[in-house]
Structure formats: structure tokens, C-alpha cells
Design an enzyme around this catalytic site. Structure first.
Site, PDB file in Angstrom:
ATOM      1  N   ARG A 180       0.836  -1.197   0.000  1.00  0.00           N
ATOM      2  CA  ARG A 180       0.000   0.000   0.000  1.00  0.00           C
ATOM      3  C   ARG A 180       0.873   1.251   0.000  1.00  0.00           C
ATOM      4  O   ARG A 180       0.549   2.232  -0.659  1.00  0.00           O
ATOM      5  CB  ARG A 180      -0.955  -0.017   1.199  1.00  0.00           C
ATOM      6  CG  ARG A 180      -2.047  -1.079   1.104  1.00  0.00           C
ATOM      7  CD  ARG A 180      -2.864  -1.147   2.362  1.00  0.00           C
ATOM      8  NE  ARG A 180      -3.558   0.103   2.643  1.00  0.00           N
ATOM      9  CZ  ARG A 180      -4.110   0.367   3.845  1.00  0.00           C
ATOM     10  NH1 ARG A 180      -4.017  -0.527   4.833  1.00  0.00           N
ATOM     11  NH2 ARG A 180      -4.733   1.506   4.056  1.00  0.00           N
ATOM     12  N   HIS A 201      -7.220   8.314  11.417  1.00  0.00           N
ATOM     13  CA  HIS A 201      -6.764   6.918  11.468  1.00  0.00           C
ATOM     14  C   HIS A 201      -5.261   6.796  11.236  1.00  0.00           C
ATOM     15  O   HIS A 201      -4.756   5.711  10.917  1.00  0.00           O
ATOM     16  CB  HIS A 201      -7.529   6.071  10.434  1.00  0.00           C
ATOM     17  CG  HIS A 201      -8.983   5.910  10.776  1.00  0.00           C
ATOM     18  ND1 HIS A 201      -9.926   5.550   9.845  1.00  0.00           N
ATOM     19  CD2 HIS A 201      -9.665   6.084  11.938  1.00  0.00           C
ATOM     20  CE1 HIS A 201     -11.123   5.506  10.429  1.00  0.00           C
ATOM     21  NE2 HIS A 201     -10.992   5.812  11.694  1.00  0.00           N
TER      22      HIS A 201
HETATM   23  C1  BV8 Z   1     -12.742   1.272  17.998  1.00  0.00           C
HETATM   24  C2  BV8 Z   1      -6.533   2.637   9.276  1.00  0.00           C
HETATM   25  C3  BV8 Z   1     -12.914   0.872  20.300  1.00  0.00           C
HETATM   26  C4  BV8 Z   1      -5.839   1.347   8.998  1.00  0.00           C
HETATM   27  C5  BV8 Z   1      -8.923   2.156   9.549  1.00  0.00           C
HETATM   28  C6  BV8 Z   1     -20.141   0.582  16.191  1.00  0.00           C
HETATM   29  C7  BV8 Z   1     -20.873  -0.188  15.346  1.00  0.00           C
HETATM   30  C8  BV8 Z   1     -20.237  -1.226  14.613  1.00  0.00           C
HETATM   31  C9  BV8 Z   1     -18.865  -1.470  14.718  1.00  0.00           C
HETATM   32  C10 BV8 Z   1     -18.140  -0.695  15.570  1.00  0.00           C
HETATM   33  C11 BV8 Z   1     -18.779   0.301  16.307  1.00  0.00           C
HETATM   34  N1  BV8 Z   1     -17.824   0.884  17.046  1.00  0.00           N
HETATM   35  C12 BV8 Z   1     -16.615   0.297  16.803  1.00  0.00           C
HETATM   36  C13 BV8 Z   1     -16.791  -0.679  15.913  1.00  0.00           C
HETATM   37  C14 BV8 Z   1     -15.751  -1.534  15.396  1.00  0.00           C
HETATM   38  C15 BV8 Z   1     -14.980  -0.897  14.229  1.00  0.00           C
HETATM   39  C16 BV8 Z   1     -15.896  -0.636  13.063  1.00  0.00           C
HETATM   40  O1  BV8 Z   1     -16.403   0.447  12.857  1.00  0.00           O
HETATM   41  N2  BV8 Z   1     -16.063  -1.711  12.263  1.00  0.00           N
HETATM   42  C17 BV8 Z   1     -16.858  -1.584  11.018  1.00  0.00           C
HETATM   43  C18 BV8 Z   1     -16.167  -2.403   9.945  1.00  0.00           C
HETATM   44  C19 BV8 Z   1     -18.262  -2.037  11.227  1.00  0.00           C
HETATM   45  N3  BV8 Z   1     -14.325   0.345  14.641  1.00  0.00           N
HETATM   46  C20 BV8 Z   1     -13.098   0.252  15.216  1.00  0.00           C
HETATM   47  O2  BV8 Z   1     -12.537  -0.806  15.440  1.00  0.00           O
HETATM   48  C21 BV8 Z   1     -12.442   1.564  15.622  1.00  0.00           C
HETATM   49  N4  BV8 Z   1     -11.914   1.443  16.964  1.00  0.00           N
HETATM   50  O3  BV8 Z   1     -13.944   1.244  17.892  1.00  0.00           O
HETATM   51  O4  BV8 Z   1     -12.064   1.131  19.183  1.00  0.00           O
HETATM   52  C22 BV8 Z   1     -12.057   0.963  21.471  1.00  0.00           C
HETATM   53  C23 BV8 Z   1     -12.293   2.025  22.311  1.00  0.00           C
HETATM   54  C24 BV8 Z   1     -11.530   2.091  23.481  1.00  0.00           C
HETATM   55  C25 BV8 Z   1     -10.534   1.106  23.749  1.00  0.00           C
HETATM   56  C26 BV8 Z   1     -10.326   0.075  22.846  1.00  0.00           C
HETATM   57  C27 BV8 Z   1     -11.082   0.007  21.677  1.00  0.00           C
HETATM   58  C28 BV8 Z   1     -11.209   1.873  14.731  1.00  0.00           C
HETATM   59  C29 BV8 Z   1     -11.611   2.025  13.320  1.00  0.00           C
HETATM   60  C30 BV8 Z   1     -10.384   2.454  12.478  1.00  0.00           C
HETATM   61  C31 BV8 Z   1      -9.798   1.298  11.699  1.00  0.00           C
HETATM   62  N5  BV8 Z   1      -8.737   1.762  10.805  1.00  0.00           N
HETATM   63  N6  BV8 Z   1      -7.897   2.605   8.766  1.00  0.00           N
HETATM   64  C32 BV8 Z   1      -5.503   1.146   7.537  1.00  0.00           C
HETATM   65  O5  BV8 Z   1      -5.931   1.979   6.700  1.00  0.00           O
HETATM   66  O6  BV8 Z   1      -4.804   0.176   7.260  1.00  0.00           O
HETATM   67  S1  BV8 Z   1     -10.522   2.135   8.921  1.00  0.00           S
HETATM   68  C33 BV8 Z   1     -10.343   2.213   7.190  1.00  0.00           C
HETATM   69  O7  BV8 Z   1     -11.521   1.658   6.677  1.00  0.00           O
HETATM   70  C34 BV8 Z   1     -10.284   3.599   6.589  1.00  0.00           C
HETATM   71  O8  BV8 Z   1      -9.480   4.469   7.330  1.00  0.00           O
HETATM   72  C35 BV8 Z   1     -11.748   4.017   6.606  1.00  0.00           C
HETATM   73  O9  BV8 Z   1     -12.111   4.544   7.822  1.00  0.00           O
HETATM   74  C36 BV8 Z   1     -12.460   2.688   6.450  1.00  0.00           C
HETATM   75  C37 BV8 Z   1     -12.974   2.534   5.054  1.00  0.00           C
HETATM   76  O10 BV8 Z   1     -14.120   3.316   4.992  1.00  0.00           O
HETATM   77  P1  BV8 Z   1     -14.237   4.464   3.850  1.00  0.00           P
HETATM   78  O11 BV8 Z   1     -13.086   5.368   3.923  1.00  0.00           O
HETATM   79  O12 BV8 Z   1     -15.603   4.992   3.971  1.00  0.00           O
HETATM   80  O13 BV8 Z   1     -14.030   3.647   2.489  1.00  0.00           O
HETATM   81  P2  BV8 Z   1     -14.972   2.530   1.849  1.00  0.00           P
HETATM   82  O14 BV8 Z   1     -14.103   1.767   0.949  1.00  0.00           O
HETATM   83  O15 BV8 Z   1     -15.757   1.833   2.900  1.00  0.00           O
HETATM   84  O16 BV8 Z   1     -16.032   3.384   0.992  1.00  0.00           O
HETATM   85  C38 BV8 Z   1     -15.570   4.174  -0.065  1.00  0.00           C
HETATM   86  C39 BV8 Z   1     -16.730   5.078  -0.441  1.00  0.00           C
HETATM   87  O17 BV8 Z   1     -16.263   5.961  -1.467  1.00  0.00           O
HETATM   88  C40 BV8 Z   1     -17.929   4.326  -1.015  1.00  0.00           C
HETATM   89  O18 BV8 Z   1     -19.118   4.811  -0.407  1.00  0.00           O
HETATM   90  C41 BV8 Z   1     -17.898   4.664  -2.506  1.00  0.00           C
HETATM   91  O19 BV8 Z   1     -19.201   4.774  -3.037  1.00  0.00           O
HETATM   92  C42 BV8 Z   1     -17.221   6.031  -2.484  1.00  0.00           C
HETATM   93  N7  BV8 Z   1     -16.507   6.394  -3.723  1.00  0.00           N
HETATM   94  C43 BV8 Z   1     -15.926   5.569  -4.640  1.00  0.00           C
HETATM   95  N8  BV8 Z   1     -15.340   6.333  -5.627  1.00  0.00           N
HETATM   96  C44 BV8 Z   1     -15.551   7.646  -5.301  1.00  0.00           C
HETATM   97  C45 BV8 Z   1     -16.279   7.685  -4.072  1.00  0.00           C
HETATM   98  N9  BV8 Z   1     -16.641   8.842  -3.483  1.00  0.00           N
HETATM   99  C46 BV8 Z   1     -16.279  10.009  -4.117  1.00  0.00           C
HETATM  100  N10 BV8 Z   1     -15.568  10.041  -5.284  1.00  0.00           N
HETATM  101  C47 BV8 Z   1     -15.194   8.894  -5.904  1.00  0.00           C
HETATM  102  N11 BV8 Z   1     -14.510   8.948  -7.047  1.00  0.00           N
END
Ligand code: BV8
Length: 254
Positions: free
Chosen positions: A79, A128
């Protein structure tokens, strides 16, 4: 109501420009879609080639690193190479320009690629982390890499411990500073722009709701509908690399 999608989009861009012209404080949240037009695959897009048998959520965890640091490091090096070879796109530059056209703009990015900063966005909140920095697993500080490593994996120049990318893995908390700065900006802004994010990963995905609850106008820019779309005041359906420059053009026209 427009039945012609192009007219509907033009109207929505016009209304977004009106909201931005009146704004005192704009808070922007970006996701992987922001960098899609720079050639960096989004998280939604299935991993390709040798990584196709993994999901990002599998590799971006402390457990995966504990289990197989060599594998996780190979994924991050792959990456990093993508990021080093990519350039900011017109969407990144438009956001950097927008910061100079509104009284206050807070940029919160979930992206670890540093492309906002390379496009001139100052003080972007790296919610992040950043993939191009190394962090020591013992001292938990961003540090230099030792020239020679016993394990063949990146090791800390000062204490010799294993290094990890300076990113937030799933299951790890958002660092306090970025967490508080982002929550504060979301609750104080009067326009919240959600750009290129599927709004599925928390706590980042909760920021738009916090802004909406505080009375902000929520505007989404995304070619595809997301969980946020029904809760946004304006949904600009299209690529950010095209729609953000169009928005700035309207703002320049005054
Ligand atoms: C935590 C760094 C607690 C690493 C990343 C509540 C509900 C459910 C689950 C949870 C919750 N709370 C916590 C969770 C668990 C989890 C979570 O959310 N899981 C998800 C999968 C359900 N969250 C965590 O674990 C977080 N930590 O909660 O800790 C805690 C608290 C105290 C003590 C201990 C623990 C940490 C989350 C961070 C993880 N790290 N990245 C790395 O990159 O290697 S997340 C990573 O994935 C990215 O940074 C980003 O955040 C995420 C991807 O999402 P998007 O960026 O939205 O990208 P995606 O591909 O999904 O979508 C792309 C979009 O772009 C699409 O909609 C598409 O249509 C659009 N698109 C496409 N082309 C275009 C476009 N838009 C515009 N123009 C274009 N051309």
C-alpha cells in the site's frame, strides 16, 4: 423536482454552494473514495491480486500483526508503494482551496495516504493515522527505522523493538487529540461535508450525526448511496474529483 438527473445534480451543487457561502465553520470528513481517482483502491473494493483472499478488516488489526507481522508488513509495504506512486486529484486541490474561501474549515480524514497534505491542506486531522510513518511497538512513538534488523522486519532505531505502521487498527481507540478535535468541530460546524466515505466505520461514521444533531447542514458527496444519504440535507451523487472543482467554480463566481 427535476426528473433530469443532470439538472438535479446542478441544482444540488448550486444549493451546496449557497450553504458554503453562508457558512461560518465547515467541517469536512473524507474517506477512501476521495483518493479513488488518484488510483488508490477503496476499502469497499475487494483487495486484488495476492491480497484478494483477505479483507482489510482482517489485516488491519493488532491480532493479525501479533499472529503474522511479516504478512501485515508486506501488505502495508504494498500500500505504501501505491501511495508513493499516487498524486492528489482535483478533489484534493479543491478542498485545499475551499479552506481559503470560508471563515473556518476543519478537515478530518480517515485516509492514511497523506494526499490532502500534499495538495496543500494544512492541519488535516489524521483520524486513522498515516501509513508512511513508523511507530515503535515498545515506546509507542513515531520513530526512525534501524538500518539493520535482526528479524528482517522494520525495527526501532533507538530500542530495536519491532515497528508498526502509525495507523489505527480495528479494535484500537482513536488517539485522544484527533478524537476530541473532530468531535468538537462536528458539534460546532454549521456545514458538514461527508466526502467519499461509506459511513460504516465508527467512530468516524458518527461525526455526521453529531453535526446534524447540532443543527448543521449535512452534505454528502458520493457516487453511490450510503447509510448517511437518507440523513443528509443534500446528496451530490458523483465523483469528488469532479464535483468538488465544480463547487469551487461556483464559489469563485461569487
Ligand atoms: C474502535 C486505518 C474501540 C488502517 C482504519 C459501532 C458499530 C459497529 C462497529 C463498531 C462500532 N464501534 C466500533 C466498531 C468496530 C470498528 C468498526 O467500525 N467496524 C466496522 C467495519 C463495522 N471500529 C473500530 O474498530 C475503531 N476502533 O472502535 O475502538 C475501542 C475504544 C476504546 C478502547 C479500545 C477500543 C477503529 C476504526 C479504524 C480502523 N482503521 N484505517 C488502515 O488503513 O490500514 S478504517 C479504514 O476503513 C479507513 O481508514 C476508513 O475509515 C475505512 C474505510 O471506509 P471508507 O473510507 O468509507 O471507504 P470505503 O471503501 O468503505 O467506501 C468508499 C466510499 O467511497 C464508497 O461509499 C464509494 O461509493 C465512495 N466512492 C468511490 N469512488 C468515489 C467515491 N466517493 C467520491 N468520489 C469517488 N470517485
Amino acid at each position: 423536482m427535476h426528473d433530469d438527473p443532470a439538472a438535479a445534480l446542478a441544482d444540488a451543487i448550486g444549493r451546496a454552494a449557497t450553504a458554503l457561502r453562508k457558512a461560518r465553520h465547515v467541517c469536512v470528513l473524507t474517506g477512501a473514495g476521495m483518493s479513488a481517482e488518484s488510483g488508490i483502491p477503496t476499502f469497499r473494493e475487494a483487495l486484488t491480486g495476492l491480497w484478494s483472499r483477505f479483507s482489510p478488516e482482517q489485516l488491519a488489526t493488532p491480532e493479525a500483526f501479533e499472529r503474522d507481522p511479516e504478512l501485515v508488513w508486506r501488505w502495508y509495504e504494498w500500500r505504501r508503494e501505491l501511495v508513493r506512486r499516487s498524486e492528489p486529484n482535483p478533489g484534493h486541490y479543491a478542498l485545499a482551496e475551499l479552506a481559503g474561501r470560508v471563515p473556518r474549515l476543519t478537515l478530518v480524514t480517515q485516509n492514511v495516504d497523506g494526499l490532502h497534505q500534499r495538495a496543500g491542506s494544512r492541519d488535516a486531522i489524521e483520524y486513522h493515522g498515516n501509513i508512511l510513518r513508523d511507530r515503535c511497538t515498545r515506546e509507542s512513538a513515531v520513530t526512525a527505522r534501524a538500518d539493520w534488523s535482526a528479524s528482517g522486519l522494520p525495527e526501532c532505531a533507538s530500542c530495536g523493538a519491532l515497528l508498526r505502521p502509525d495507523v489505527v487498527w480495528f479494535g484500537e481507540p482513536i488517539p485522544g487529540g484527533p478524537m476530541l478535535q473532530a468531535a468538537d468541530a462536528a458539534s460546532r460546524c454549521d456545514v458538514f461535508l461527508s466526502i467519499g466515505t461509506s459511513a460504516l466505520v465508527y467512530p468516524a461514521a458518527g461525526l455526521a450525526e453529531a453535526a446534524r444533531r447540532s443543527g448543521a447542514t449535512v452534505i454528502e458527496i458520493n457516487p453511490n448511496p450510503t447509510d448517511l444519504t437518507p440523513h443528509s440535507h443534500l446528496a451530490l451523487q458523483g465523483p469528488s474529483g469532479r464535483l468538488l472543482p465544480a463547487l469551487l467554480q461556483l464559489l469563485r463566481a461569487g
